[in-house]
Design a protein around this motif. Sequence first.
Motif, mmCIF file in Angstrom:
data_model
loop_
_atom_site.group_PDB
_atom_site.id
_atom_site.type_symbol
_atom_site.label_atom_id
_atom_site.label_comp_id
_atom_site.label_asym_id
_atom_site.label_seq_id
_atom_site.Cartn_x
_atom_site.Cartn_y
_atom_site.Cartn_z
ATOM 1 N N LEU A 80 31.823 15.876 89.426
ATOM 2 C CA LEU A 80 32.938 15.554 90.318
ATOM 3 C C LEU A 80 34.104 14.969 89.522
ATOM 4 O O LEU A 80 35.269 15.377 89.693
ATOM 5 N N LEU A 81 33.808 14.031 88.612
ATOM 6 C CA LEU A 81 34.860 13.440 87.786
ATOM 7 C C LEU A 81 35.475 14.470 86.859
ATOM 8 O O LEU A 81 36.675 14.420 86.559
ATOM 9 N N GLY A 82 34.646 15.430 86.412
ATOM 10 C CA GLY A 82 35.146 16.478 85.524
ATOM 11 C C GLY A 82 36.217 17.339 86.174
ATOM 12 O O GLY A 82 37.050 17.948 85.479
ATOM 13 N N LYS A 83 36.210 17.382 87.496
ATOM 14 C CA LYS A 83 37.229 18.150 88.231
ATOM 15 C C LYS A 83 38.502 17.337 88.456
ATOM 16 O O LYS A 83 39.455 17.842 89.066
ATOM 17 N N ASP A 84 38.528 16.075 87.975
ATOM 18 C CA ASP A 84 39.672 15.180 88.089
ATOM 19 C C ASP A 84 40.195 15.118 89.529
ATOM 20 O O ASP A 84 41.294 15.604 89.835
ATOM 21 N N PRO A 85 39.414 14.518 90.437
ATOM 22 C CA PRO A 85 39.836 14.444 91.846
ATOM 23 C C PRO A 85 41.235 13.833 91.989
ATOM 24 O O PRO A 85 41.579 12.881 91.282
ATOM 25 N N LYS A 86 42.010 14.361 92.919
ATOM 26 C CA LYS A 86 43.368 13.860 93.131
ATOM 27 C C LYS A 86 43.362 12.424 93.642
ATOM 28 O O LYS A 86 44.242 11.629 93.309
ATOM 29 N N SER A 87 42.380 12.106 94.477
ATOM 30 C CA SER A 87 42.330 10.773 95.079
ATOM 31 C C SER A 87 41.827 9.744 94.064
ATOM 32 O O SER A 87 40.717 9.841 93.537
ATOM 33 N N ALA A 88 42.669 8.740 93.802
ATOM 34 C CA ALA A 88 42.249 7.662 92.905
ATOM 35 C C ALA A 88 41.061 6.900 93.475
ATOM 36 O O ALA A 88 40.214 6.403 92.730
ATOM 37 N N ASN A 89 40.987 6.809 94.798
ATOM 38 C CA ASN A 89 39.855 6.112 95.431
ATOM 39 C C ASN A 89 38.540 6.853 95.189
ATOM 40 O O ASN A 89 37.487 6.232 95.050
ATOM 41 N N VAL A 90 38.593 8.184 95.149
ATOM 42 C CA VAL A 90 37.400 8.964 94.826
ATOM 43 C C VAL A 90 36.996 8.702 93.382
ATOM 44 O O VAL A 90 35.812 8.480 93.081
ATOM 45 N N ARG A 91 37.973 8.692 92.479
ATOM 46 C CA ARG A 91 37.659 8.439 91.065
ATOM 47 C C ARG A 91 37.079 7.038 90.892
ATOM 48 O O ARG A 91 36.111 6.828 90.153
ATOM 49 N N PHE A 92 37.675 6.064 91.590
ATOM 50 C CA PHE A 92 37.152 4.694 91.527
ATOM 51 C C PHE A 92 35.709 4.637 92.016
ATOM 52 O O PHE A 92 34.835 4.055 91.353
#
Length: 538
Positions: free
Chosen positions: A279-291
């Motif tokens: 999931l992180l490898g796809k660089d999600p647009k949402s910073a909250n998802v990355r967090f």
Amino acid sequence: MADLNTQHMIDEIRDNIQTGDTLKTKLVLAHLPDVDMKTQNRLIYELSRGDVRFTVPILLYLMTEHVSIVDELPVIKETLLSNLLAYPELLIEFLSDTSIKDKTHLINVAGELRFEEAVPALLYLVANSQDEPEIKLIIETLGLIGDPQAINTLTDYLYAANRDLIITAIQALGQVGTQSAMHRLAERMGTDNEMDYMILSIFADVQDPVSLEKLNDTLASHYAHMRIYAKQELVRIGAKAVPALIDNLLQDDPDFVIHTLNVLGDIGDESAIMPIRKLLGKDPKSANVRFAAYEALALLPLRKGAYTLTAGLTDPEDHVCVAAAKAIDQNYSEILTAGIKNLLRPKGDEARHIAKIIVSAQVDKIFLSLAAEDFFQELSLVYLPHAHKDTKEHYTRLLVKHGFDEFANKIQGGEDVKNLVKVVAVDDSRMILNIYKATLHELGFEPVLFEFPASAIEWLQNEKPAMVLTDLNMPEITGVMMAAEIRKKYSPKELPIIMVTTQNETNDNEAAYAAGVNKVIQKPFNAKSLKAAMDEFM
């Protein structure tokens, strides 16, 4: 009565049983309270010797019309149960007998015996009954028996006008426990908090594919109380829920993915590691998802590939960088040390930012692995002397403990300003609380932090800060519930409340404003965005 002839009573009841005279038998037994216990037991014994079709209605008559003597004489109930256990097929006949007006005890026996053959008779009874206590008892009994043929009737009562019957029907369908029953319960959700909790708890207990699916789907609910409860139950279920949760990571709904990541982190099953990294490898647009992804990885055992976490230190959002730092610290290794040193050596803007993140995140393993490097000392001392006093004290103790006394002395260069304006921050994520501490300190406030809303509410009974910042999704007491409690003491003008959340649901926002929240803003926040929101009310 003194003039009763007990032997005559015994002889008469024998004759009445032989002739099948129900009326005279009842007349004799009406005098049970007036004779001694030995005679009472003898009369019931004589009755028990009769034909079961004669005996059972008489015993039922005693249990409904002479309740006080039944309580004193348990042999009456024992005899009834003995007869029905010996001839369970006659239970159906008695349930259908219109001459037996009160069938309470028969219904109870059907439930105790889990007698499936009685279900058609019970369904007929409930369909033709106008007596709510009897209807409730039949619904309970159908649940105890657990026969799927009762599902349609039980479903009808999910929409009854009587709340008590609805709750009883929910519990009964939960006992039936088939996939069809779970579907019917899922369809009933969304109109009443108490009932929703009850249904979700049933799903958590049943744990069949449908139940797990419905619990999982509830993570996307528009109602905060539903999401929170579903998260708690999925964590309790544990590894069994993980496959469905992993599938959620492929969805496009950021909030749904965030709640899923929270649950996967709390469950701690390592099978979730690779899907989260993908999931992180796809660089999600949402910073909250990355967090949330890095926050989950900080709770998981990364045996391999932890070096990829260093990418999170260069994320454009400070929240994400802090979460990545926590994940790195949890899975620290020599490879990670080398990677971070390479990022810091240039001592440019990016290096200074990473050093600031390491300081504010309080990641001890990372900090100590870099403490001997002059370039890290130079970078970190830009921020450490001006950090929150708790942060400075923490790192001072850590450095002294490991022999870095000279570095520790340099930390104390900054001045602590006293009598700062207090701002309360409430969030069940310790990581977010750490970010609040650094950000509010940077803005010139004294942060007062609470992981548990109940503690914040108690503190606020005697203290009045300048403002309260609160999360929405917290277990036991949500941000909305906490706001409503605060408003019992302080008006919106006296004590502004800002809800800071990953959610942007209309239902949640409306509930927040109705509870007395002054403003709702979305995470992630930084010093600039938080100051802008606070300045509206300070």
